[in-house]
Design an enzyme around this catalytic site. Sequence first.
Site, PDB file in Angstrom:
ATOM      1  CE1 TYR A  95     -32.878 167.696  53.841  1.00  0.00           C
ATOM      2  CE2 TYR A  95     -33.438 166.108  51.940  1.00  0.00           C
ATOM      3  CZ  TYR A  95     -33.534 166.343  53.269  1.00  0.00           C
ATOM      4  OH  TYR A  95     -33.908 165.608  54.272  1.00  0.00           O
TER       5      TYR A  95
ATOM      6  CE  LYS B 191     -29.310 175.028  68.196  1.00  0.00           C
ATOM      7  NZ  LYS B 191     -29.726 174.695  69.718  1.00  0.00           N
TER       8      LYS B 191
ATOM      9  CG  ASP C 261     -32.613 172.985  70.579  1.00  0.00           C
ATOM     10  OD1 ASP C 261     -33.202 173.881  70.401  1.00  0.00           O
ATOM     11  OD2 ASP C 261     -31.569 173.055  71.578  1.00  0.00           O
TER      12      ASP C 261
ATOM     13  CG  ASP D 259     -35.932 164.683  56.513  1.00  0.00           C
ATOM     14  OD1 ASP D 259     -36.743 163.920  56.138  1.00  0.00           O
ATOM     15  OD2 ASP D 259     -34.799 164.260  57.081  1.00  0.00           O
TER      16      ASP D 259
ATOM     17  CG  ASP E 249     -39.034 160.833  60.180  1.00  0.00           C
ATOM     18  OD1 ASP E 249     -40.098 161.023  58.923  1.00  0.00           O
ATOM     19  OD2 ASP E 249     -38.205 159.916  59.865  1.00  0.00           O
TER      20      ASP E 249
HETATM   21  C1  IPM Z   1     -38.593 162.349  53.086  1.00  0.00           C
HETATM   22  C2  IPM Z   1     -37.720 161.764  52.777  1.00  0.00           C
HETATM   23  C3  IPM Z   1     -36.487 162.283  52.132  1.00  0.00           C
HETATM   24  C4  IPM Z   1     -36.152 163.591  52.545  1.00  0.00           C
HETATM   25  C5  IPM Z   1     -35.252 160.999  51.684  1.00  0.00           C
HETATM   26  C6  IPM Z   1     -35.918 159.668  51.164  1.00  0.00           C
HETATM   27  C7  IPM Z   1     -34.290 161.929  50.572  1.00  0.00           C
HETATM   28  O1  IPM Z   1     -36.814 161.135  54.215  1.00  0.00           O
HETATM   29  O2  IPM Z   1     -39.440 162.776  52.172  1.00  0.00           O
HETATM   30  O3  IPM Z   1     -38.771 163.062  54.305  1.00  0.00           O
HETATM   31  O4  IPM Z   1     -35.076 163.430  53.107  1.00  0.00           O
HETATM   32  O5  IPM Z   1     -36.496 164.384  52.181  1.00  0.00           O
HETATM   33 MN    MN Z   2     -37.739 162.237  55.990  1.00  0.00          MN
END
Ligand code: IPM
Ligand code: MN
Length: 331
Positions: free
Chosen positions: A125, A176, A209, A233, A237
Amino acid sequence: MTHRIGIIGGDGIGPEVVAEAMKVVDAAGVAYTPVAFDLGGARYLRDGEVLPDADLKAIRGLDAVMLGAVGTPDVAPGVLERGLLLKLRFELDLYVNLRPFVAGPSPLNDGVDMIVVRENTEGVYAGEGGFLRKGTPHEIATQGSTNTRMGVERCVRFAFELARSRTRKHLTLVHKTNVLQFSGDLWQRVFDEVASEYDDVETGYHHVDAACIYFVQDPGRYDVVVTDNLFGDILTDLGGAVAGGIGRAASANLNPARTGPSVFEPVHGSAPDIVGTGKADPRAAIISAAMMLEFLGEDDAATRIREAVEKSDDVTSSTSEIGDAIAERVQ
Ligand code: IPM
Ligand code: MN
């Protein structure tokens, strides 16, 4: 004390869920002064500004920021994400992105009670890299991962402190190291060094993984997880998905040193496809608001909000109906 709270609704469903979160904060009786910022896709399309210096300066003077979501199909990908969201994370030194996952209403999620500490200012990032010979058949694109000892260490220390404060006192490093021989090595060494100062915390390591499999098949094995920016990140999710849906996944972008405001936002994105339909689940934003109140020392209000959200298992109501019901319960 009246907190000065910045409000950045952003794009898509961002303003919708932030409105519900602040409705709940109001109902919880917390005194604060809202400071609204017109930032996001609409602002950019109007005057080309993503995060003007004046806005950033004003944000620095606040106690906290509540943010909805950023990103719209009308603006090229990356402009708002890098120019607003990541700029805030870097400029305000929000080096920990804290993302808790607690079992939702479905029995599938039983046993999930974990929290991911995602490093939030470095890794891929940070933006190291570039193009060479762009647009030619010999084009080269590189994207480096920046890992400083200081950056890794402060994040890992935060994770150990957090693990120490929890019942299970368990911390897993996810990376990793079998392939990333430089960044993985630094993370592992720093982790092991810091671990020697925390005899009361049990530690583990998983490759990212493998962690994806365990997140789905056996999430109960995790308590606190610490990982780098990109792995964090992706894993968060997945964490949201296994803990009852991304609609409940909250996050806190923390500046633990408190040299500036921290930023609280749901993990989900701006979801332009459901704007205005009332389908957006405001619970992720509401839990993020509870995390904000906790960070501001409003523990009682934060607890009431958390308990109200836990009891909220409604899946058919609209965005504002869910917000109303939770607001009623926290009074
Ligand atoms: C998050 C989002 C952001 C990230 C994006 C929108 C830049 O996906 O906060 O997880 O990748 O960190
Ligand atoms: Mn994200």
